[in-house]
Design an enzyme around this catalytic site. Structure first.
Site, PDB file in Angstrom:
ATOM      1  N   VAL A  52       1.377  -1.340  -0.378  1.00 46.96           N
ATOM      2  CA  VAL A  52      -0.005  -0.199   0.022  1.00 46.96           C
ATOM      3  C   VAL A  52       0.793   1.419  -0.146  1.00 46.96           C
ATOM      4  O   VAL A  52       0.493   2.148  -0.300  1.00 46.96           O
ATOM      5  CB  VAL A  52      -1.028   0.112   0.920  1.00 46.96           C
ATOM      6  CG1 VAL A  52      -1.933  -1.119   1.405  1.00 46.96           C
ATOM      7  CG2 VAL A  52      -0.179  -0.198   2.509  1.00 46.96           C
ATOM      8  N   TYR A  53       2.681   0.981  -0.275  1.00 47.97           N
ATOM      9  CA  TYR A  53       2.824   2.435   0.221  1.00 47.97           C
ATOM     10  C   TYR A  53       2.965   2.802  -0.982  1.00 47.97           C
ATOM     11  O   TYR A  53       3.388   2.473  -2.396  1.00 47.97           O
ATOM     12  CB  TYR A  53       4.787   1.825   0.407  1.00 47.97           C
ATOM     13  CG  TYR A  53       4.969   1.464   2.061  1.00 47.97           C
ATOM     14  CD1 TYR A  53       3.901   1.656   3.176  1.00 47.97           C
ATOM     15  CD2 TYR A  53       5.994   1.071   2.193  1.00 47.97           C
ATOM     16  CE1 TYR A  53       4.173   1.364   4.002  1.00 47.97           C
ATOM     17  CE2 TYR A  53       6.199   0.504   3.674  1.00 47.97           C
ATOM     18  CZ  TYR A  53       5.378   1.339   4.414  1.00 47.97           C
ATOM     19  OH  TYR A  53       5.369   0.712   5.733  1.00 47.97           O
ATOM     20  N   GLY A  54       2.062   4.518  -1.131  1.00 49.76           N
ATOM     21  CA  GLY A  54       2.276   5.022  -2.737  1.00 49.76           C
ATOM     22  C   GLY A  54       1.048   4.428  -3.720  1.00 49.76           C
ATOM     23  O   GLY A  54       1.682   4.588  -4.685  1.00 49.76           O
ATOM     24  N   GLY A  55       0.425   3.767  -2.811  1.00 52.63           N
ATOM     25  CA  GLY A  55      -0.547   2.801  -3.473  1.00 52.63           C
ATOM     26  C   GLY A  55       0.093   1.481  -4.521  1.00 52.63           C
ATOM     27  O   GLY A  55      -0.871   1.606  -5.953  1.00 52.63           O
ATOM     28  N   GLY A  56       1.426   1.538  -4.283  1.00 52.87           N
ATOM     29  CA  GLY A  56       1.999   0.586  -5.158  1.00 52.87           C
ATOM     30  C   GLY A  56       2.780   0.905  -5.929  1.00 52.87           C
ATOM     31  O   GLY A  56       3.826  -0.003  -6.056  1.00 52.87           O
TER      32      GLY A  56
END
Length: 327
Positions: A52-56
């Site tokens: 989920v970091y940066g939406g992938g």
């Protein structure tokens, strides 16, 4: 950089990890490339990310950089699964969600396996044995070499690690637990750290610099461009700007002055060398900030300074931790 075993496993990691929470969002490709190259050249191996970091985007960017800059075999890539990116910050520990998330992570990272795969948080709506079965499948299929958890409280970690060690189960033991830990946040010492030490699980501290506060930069004002000045991240920093935190920061600065070091170095050396800690995970906006963190490799705190920092930051633990006979 010195290498340490992660828990009671054969996996060795650099004793400082590189975090990618801001990659693909606040840290662009150029700064991320500079960080990864500097980290690798300093002997760093552990790179921490999550789906989920940066939406992938953090995983995708890491995969692109590894392909171009750093040999895959030189890195220990750790990622996490279980967070569901919605306004309620849900967690999904179901076997189906976790394994699908792992496959998506591998695709973004451009690799056949991750060295360490961690459950991002405990999901009370899913039976724990189902969540842990996903870890076993990941290891058994070769998609993950080692597994761990993140943000599990003491009883959750103890239950999970004990289940994985049950005789005759053929299960993958937990190598790690990732939790916030710093001079400003020592809550893990109450139950999580004792459980980890007893069960052979290595601790990977996140936010080891107290969300940036232990560097001393918020001592007199909130610098522009800092997390504390950001509308999105200010609530993340604000809890550590109270009077007790100020006293701890002042002690760190005094120690740094006496050692001809920086507050960052003192705070990071303290958590790096705590019992049970394998590698604090440090996030930086640019290579210059990362270099300041990596410079801690040459610093070991004298016993008297470590004890003074222990005392000034000591959390209040009463019953049941306190000797009941004194109550």
């Amino acid at each position: 950089m010195e290498q340490r075993h992660l828990g009671r496993t054969g996996l060795r990691v650099s004793r400082i990890g590189l975090g990618t929470l801001t990659w693909g969002r606040d840290t662009d490709e150029h700064d991320a490339a500079d960080q990864l190259k500097a980290f690798w050249e300093a002997g760093g191996t552990l790179v921490d990310t999550a789906d989920v970091y940066g939406g992938g985007e953090a995983e995708y960017l890491l995969g692109q950089l590894v392909e171009r800059l750093v040999p895959r075999r030189d890195l220990v890539i750790a990622t996490k699964a279980g967070s569901v990116p919605d306004p309620d910050r849900r967690f999904d520990g179901s076997r189906g969600h976790l394994l699908a998330a792992l496959d998506a992570s591998l695709e973004r990272l451009g690799t056949d396996y991750v060295d360490l795969w961690q459950i991002h948080a405990f999901d009370p709506a899913t039976p724990l044995e189902e969540t842990l079965q996903a870890l076993d499948i990941a290891v058994g299929s070769g998609r993950a070499r080692y597994v761990g958890v993140s943000n599990f409280c003491g009883w959750q970690l103890a239950k999970a690690a004990t289940w994985q060690l049950a005789p005759g189960g053929g299960r993958a033991r937990l190598a790690s637990t990732q939790m916030e830990y710093s001079l400003l946040q020592r809550g893990v010492e109450r139950e999580v750290l004792p459980a980890a030490l007893d069960l052979g699980v290595g601790l990977l501290p996140s936010s080891p610099l107290g969300r940036g506060v232990l560097t001393g930069k918020y001592r007199h004002a909130t610098p522009s461009g800092s997390r504390g000045a950001s509308d999105r991240l200010a609530p993340f920093v604000e809890p550590y700007l109270d009077d007790p935190a100020t006293r701890i920061v002042d002690a760190v600065i005094t120690a740094a002055d006496g050692l001809a070091a920086t507050p960052l170095q003192v705070a990071l050396a303290w958590v790096r060398d705590r019992p049970g800690v394998a590698a604090p995970v440090v996030g930086a906006r640019n290579a210059q900030q990362l270099a300041a963190a990596l410079s801690v490799e040459t610093l070991s705190l004298p016993d008297e300074i470590r004890r003074a920092l222990d005392d000034v930051s000591a959390p209040v633990h009463r019953y049941p931790d306190q000797d009941w006979s004194t109550l």
